[in-house]
Scaffold this active site. Structure first.
Site, short mmCIF file in Angstrom:
data_model
loop_
_atom_site.label_atom_id
_atom_site.label_comp_id
_atom_site.label_asym_id
_atom_site.label_seq_id
_atom_site.Cartn_x
_atom_site.Cartn_y
_atom_site.Cartn_z
N GLU A 122 -23.76 -18.08 -15.58
CA GLU A 122 -23.15 -17.00 -14.79
C GLU A 122 -23.96 -16.79 -13.52
O GLU A 122 -25.18 -16.91 -13.54
CB GLU A 122 -23.20 -15.68 -15.57
CG GLU A 122 -22.53 -15.73 -16.92
CD GLU A 122 -22.71 -14.43 -17.72
OE1 GLU A 122 -23.35 -13.50 -17.21
OE2 GLU A 122 -22.22 -14.39 -18.85
N ASP A 125 0.83 -1.20 0.00
CA ASP A 125 0.00 0.00 0.00
C ASP A 125 0.87 1.26 0.00
O ASP A 125 0.56 2.23 -0.67
CB ASP A 125 -0.91 0.02 1.24
CG ASP A 125 -2.01 -1.02 1.13
OD1 ASP A 125 -2.09 -1.68 0.07
OD2 ASP A 125 -2.77 -1.17 2.10
N CYS A 134 -26.22 -9.84 32.41
CA CYS A 134 -26.63 -10.42 33.68
C CYS A 134 -25.35 -10.53 34.50
O CYS A 134 -24.34 -11.05 34.02
CB CYS A 134 -27.22 -11.80 33.44
SG CYS A 134 -27.09 -12.90 34.85
N CYS A 187 -25.31 -18.07 37.22
CA CYS A 187 -26.50 -18.04 36.38
C CYS A 187 -26.51 -19.31 35.52
O CYS A 187 -25.58 -19.54 34.75
CB CYS A 187 -26.48 -16.80 35.48
SG CYS A 187 -27.80 -16.79 34.26
N LYS A 245 -26.08 -14.73 -11.03
CA LYS A 245 -26.83 -13.48 -11.18
C LYS A 245 -26.60 -12.66 -9.92
O LYS A 245 -27.06 -12.98 -8.84
CB LYS A 245 -28.32 -13.78 -11.35
CG LYS A 245 -29.16 -12.53 -11.61
CD LYS A 245 -30.52 -12.90 -12.16
CE LYS A 245 -31.32 -11.68 -12.57
NZ LYS A 245 -31.82 -10.91 -11.43
S1 IVH Z 1 -27.68 -10.42 -18.50
C1 IVH Z 1 -30.22 -8.97 -21.89
N1 IVH Z 1 -26.15 -11.42 -16.63
O1 IVH Z 1 -30.15 -8.97 -13.75
C2 IVH Z 1 -29.60 -9.60 -20.73
N2 IVH Z 1 -27.82 -9.86 -15.99
O2 IVH Z 1 -33.02 -9.27 -14.71
C3 IVH Z 1 -29.35 -8.64 -19.68
N3 IVH Z 1 -27.83 -9.32 -13.60
O3 IVH Z 1 -30.60 -5.85 -15.22
C4 IVH Z 1 -28.86 -9.13 -18.39
N4 IVH Z 1 -26.15 -10.65 -13.04
O4 IVH Z 1 -28.65 -6.07 -13.66
C5 IVH Z 1 -27.16 -10.59 -16.90
N5 IVH Z 1 -24.69 -12.38 -15.07
C6 IVH Z 1 -25.70 -11.54 -15.37
C7 IVH Z 1 -26.34 -10.78 -14.37
C8 IVH Z 1 -27.40 -9.94 -14.72
C9 IVH Z 1 -27.05 -9.77 -12.62
C10 IVH Z 1 -28.93 -8.36 -13.46
C11 IVH Z 1 -28.81 -7.22 -14.44
C12 IVH Z 1 -30.09 -7.15 -15.17
C13 IVH Z 1 -30.99 -8.04 -14.39
C14 IVH Z 1 -31.90 -8.76 -15.35
#
Ligand code: IVH
Length: 768
Positions: free
Chosen positions: A117, A37, A429, A435, A119
């Site tokens: 992927e 750092d 307590c 206790c 989500k």
């Molecule tokens: S693809 C046309 N990939 O989920 C496809 N979305 O319900 C667009 N999100 O607004 C989305 N992880 O903010 C995609 N691996 C991922 C994602 C992802 C999170 C969110 C994204 C999007 C929403 C869709």
């Protein structure tokens, strides 16, 4: 400024920017930092100074611009080059199967390759790059038009301000999700609480709130991370497959989720879903689903879109972790250290596949902050194995007459007084191990895996032992008999024998485990190990002044205060004594040399927190004293502190007088002394000077050249102990003239017998 000077600055600036962004990328995108750092800060400072001297050379893609632009009045608009769509959901394996069937049908293929992927549960972003330079960043908004939050996004270190490598498109929109990672979130909330600010309910809110700040300097201080998962508008093709697009984005310096996987066909997708579901809690960010995307970009085009979502992707939802229910009652629950936690008893509700009927409210402050009352409708959240918690209250649904909850004045289990120690969040307590609730939890902790690890003594047995009165203190665990166990419900011959064997196997206890097991507040297993390795002397730990712990990195003075107040409670001290009568402590062999090296007079005086005693004066004082208590006499006369300040120092020292004397006695007892060499006033002694540490002697018969007391003193000065009778634990018997039965016993047991000459040799040889 000469032109040559400007030229030189320009090239140095370019080099610094490249280096700094390289390190940003390693640190924030690859998680592989290579620079300390301090070295990083030095580079950044040099760049800031050069740019300050050459304002005309500052550009928006300079890493110095990440610190945050001035606040704006409000956000402008961003019109997305391509709409930001949402995803259709699949709520079951069946619905995912259905999605795959539709895709294959439209494609006319037997099998389709997908990319899976996580989500991420954060805030969706679109970043616009022109000629490889970040020019604009916007939220999703209604999908067509979002808010312009470029100033905030620039502060996010995992966002490349300029694409890193190779040919770059003229126009590029990158799509991704901004999140706050779990540890970052916890740290952020802890800091907010300390500053009296409201903590965020979850990482998603924290991320969204941070990016919607009008002041980018605030966003700059928030630990935001961008993961990218696709592109919008792009003026050149990036590949034939989504996978290749992700690889290209990675090469440009974006962070791609490392869980992303290529999956052949539906079965692979189902397996990937199961895997992510199982690993959900060990990921360092929150996910609420798994996205499956057709990999082949040409096939995507053929599949096209519905009004709101692509036909080539689907989000398989993970079970929700939150649910709504009603609070029946709020009950005070007493923990191991006496801390009283309000716990909500709930109408049972299913959260993520588990029925939840209790949720913790942590402490009274937290309960007040969320303002949870009996009868309230609340949102509960369960993440992994942790106890479910109440996230928020629906105030509109509150029944009339619901009153704020009150902390009881007496312990609900033992009726002892409930107090709130100064500066603490928890009410306690004061019943200590009297206790039953505290005793029960203490016994469970004492026997738990990282403490004594007693097989067969879990939560249920601990409860039985305490409730039946068989165990009234920790030492009692070692006094249990088979008859007592057989009288307990659920115990038979075999189980009783097993538990007793489990207990017997733990009669030799390593010091670190003992320190953890006895439950000193704040002393976890890491601290216990540090204490055992550095101090390695239980008696010293029990008697030491907190400043003597202040000198151990990783322990510190506050922990020292906890340790002291634990042993200052007679009940704890006597309980430990009785426990020590039942067990043998191992690894109690004395100080690590590094620890001894830290106990200089100078360091001790510096840690006392005396008014106006900085490092220099601490050194002056240290060089003038042989014994700590002399400080009291010394300081006012010999130090150049006079008037009111002198008075204050005198008063502070007078207050410490007893403690300094006690510290001095403790050090002397441990054969540690301030060296007479004044220039190094430092504690000396310890392992090297205590060659007889851990050795037990028995003296018998009459010695010619020294008295028994002398012999005892010399043994003890070298770290040994003198016992009254010979046993298997005796290391040496020193036999003088007319030695009798003790000598015989030593012979029987095979203990080494020393005559006076051999004894002297041993003493001289070791003290040389
Ligand atoms: S693809 C046309 N990939 O989920 C496809 N979305 O319900 C667009 N999100 O607004 C989305 N992880 O903010 C995609 N691996 C991922 C994602 C992802 C999170 C969110 C994204 C999007 C929403 C869709």
């Amino acid at each position: 400024m000469s032109e040559a000077g400007t030229e030189q600055a320009r090239s140095r600036i370019a080099a610094l920017r490249e280096q700094i962004e390289e390190h940003n990328h390693r640190y924030y995108v690859l998680d592989e930092p290579v620079l300390s750092d301090a070295d990083y800060d030095a580079l950044l400072r040099e760049l800031q100074e050069l740019e300050a001297a050459h304002p005309e050379l500052v550009t928006p893609d300079s890493p110095t611009q990440r610190v945050g632009a001035p606040p704006s009045e409000g956000f402008g608009e961003v019109v997305h080059g391509r709409p930001m769509l949402s995803l259709d959901n699949a709520f079951s394996a069946e619905e995912l199967r259905e999605f795959d069937r539709r895709v294959r049908e439209r494609a006319g293929l037997a099998d389709v390759r997908y990319v899976g992927e996580p989500k991420l549960d954060g805030l969706s972003l679109s970043l616009r790059y022109e000629q490889g330079v970040l020019v604009q960043a916007g939220t999703r908004g209604d999908g067509r038009v979002g808010e312009d939050i470029t100033g905030n996004v620039r502060t996010v270190r995992s966002v490349p301000l300029r694409l890193r490598a190779g040919p770059v498109p003229e126009r590029l929109e990158v799509r991704g999700e901004v999140v706050i990672r779990r540890q970052d979130f916890e740290r952020l909330n802890a800091a907010r609480l300390q500053e009296g600010e409201r903590p965020f309910a979850n990482p998603r809110n924290a991320a969204a709130g941070s990016l919607r700040q009008l002041d980018p300097q605030v966003a700059a201080r928030r630990p935001l991370t961008l993961f990218v998962f696709g592109v919008g508008e792009c003026s050149m093709p990036l590949g034939d497959s989504h996978w290749q697009v992700l690889e290209q984005l990675g090469a440009w310096g974006f962070r791609i989720n490392r869980e992303v996987r290529r999956l052949d066909g539906l079965d692979a997708c189902l397996a990937y879903y199961d895997e992510l579901l199982a690993r959900r809690d060990s990921l360092d960010y929150e996910i609420d689903g798994v996205v499956f995307k057709v990999d082949d970009l040409r096939l995507r085009e053929r599949l096209g879109f519905t009004a709101r979502a692509p036909r080539w992707a689907v989000a398989s939802k993970l079970p929700a972790r939150e649910a709504t229910t009603r609070v029946r009652r709020i009950l005070p629950s007493v923990g191991r250290t006496g801390a009283i936690t309000p716990v909500a008893e709930l109408e049972p509700v299913e959260v993520g596949g588990v029925t939840v009927s209790r949720a913790t409210l942590h402490n009274l402050d937290e309960l007040r902050r969320k303002d949870v009352r009996e009868g309230d409708t609340v949102m509960v959240r369960r993440a992994g194995d942790v106890i479910p918690e109440i996230v928020s209250v629906n105030r509109e649904a509150r029944p009339a007459g619901a009153e704020p909850w009150q902390m009881p004045e007496r312990c609900p289990v033992c009726s002892a007084e409930v107090i709130r120690p100064e500066g603490e969040v928890d009410y306690r307590c004061v019943g200590s191990l009297q206790c039953p609730a505290q005793l029960r939890e203490s016994v469970r902790h004492f026997a738990s895996r990282r403490a004594l690890d007693i097989e067969g003594l879990g939560e249920k047995v601990a409860e039985q032992l305490v409730d039946t009165g068989l165990v009234r203190e920790l030492a009692d665990v070692f006094r249990l008999t088979k008859e007592q166990l057989l009288a307990l419900e659920g115990f038979a011959e075999v189980s009783a024998n097993n538990l007793l064997a489990g207990i017997d196997a733990r009669r030799h206890v390593p010091l670190d485990r003992l320190l953890y097991a006895i439950g000193i507040p704040g002393v976890g297993d890491d601290t216990a190990r540090l204490l055992a390795a550095q101090v390695g002397d239980l008696d010293f730990i029990r008697r030491a002044h907190p400043v003597l712990f202040a000198l151990i990195p990783g322990v510190g003075r506050a922990m020292g205060e906890e340790i002291r107040s634990f042993f200052a409670d007679e009940r704890n001290a006597r309980g430990l004594d009785r426990l020590l009568g039942e067990i043998r402590v191992t690894g109690d062999e004395g100080f690590a040399p590094e620890y001894l090296d830290t106990i200089t007079a100078e360091a001790v005086i510096g840690s006392l927190g005396l008014p106006r005693i900085g490092p220099t004066r601490a050194r002056e004082l240290a060089q003038k004293i042989d014994h700590l208590p002399e400080l009291v006499a010394l300081a006012p006369q010999r130090l150049p502190v006079s008037g009111a300040e002198g008075e204050r120092l005198r008063a502070a020292l007078a207050e410490l007088e007893g403690e300094l004397a006690a510290m001095d006695t403790l050090l002397a007892d441990k054969h540690l002394h301030w060296a007479s060499d004044r220039s190094r006033a430092r504690v000396r002694g310890g392992a090297a000077q205590r060659p007889l540490a851990g050795k037990t002697f028995v003296l018998t018969g009459t010695l010619q050249e020294m008295t028994r007391d002398d012999a005892k003193a010399r043994i003890e000065a070298l770290g040994g102990k003198v016992a009254g009778s010979v046993s298997g634990r005796t290391d040496y018997v020193v036999a003088g003239e007319a030695a009798g039965s003790k000598r015989d016993r030593a012979e029987q047991l095979g203990v080494t017998i020393l005559d006076e000459a051999a004894f002297r040799q041993l003493l001289d040889g070791t003290s040389a």
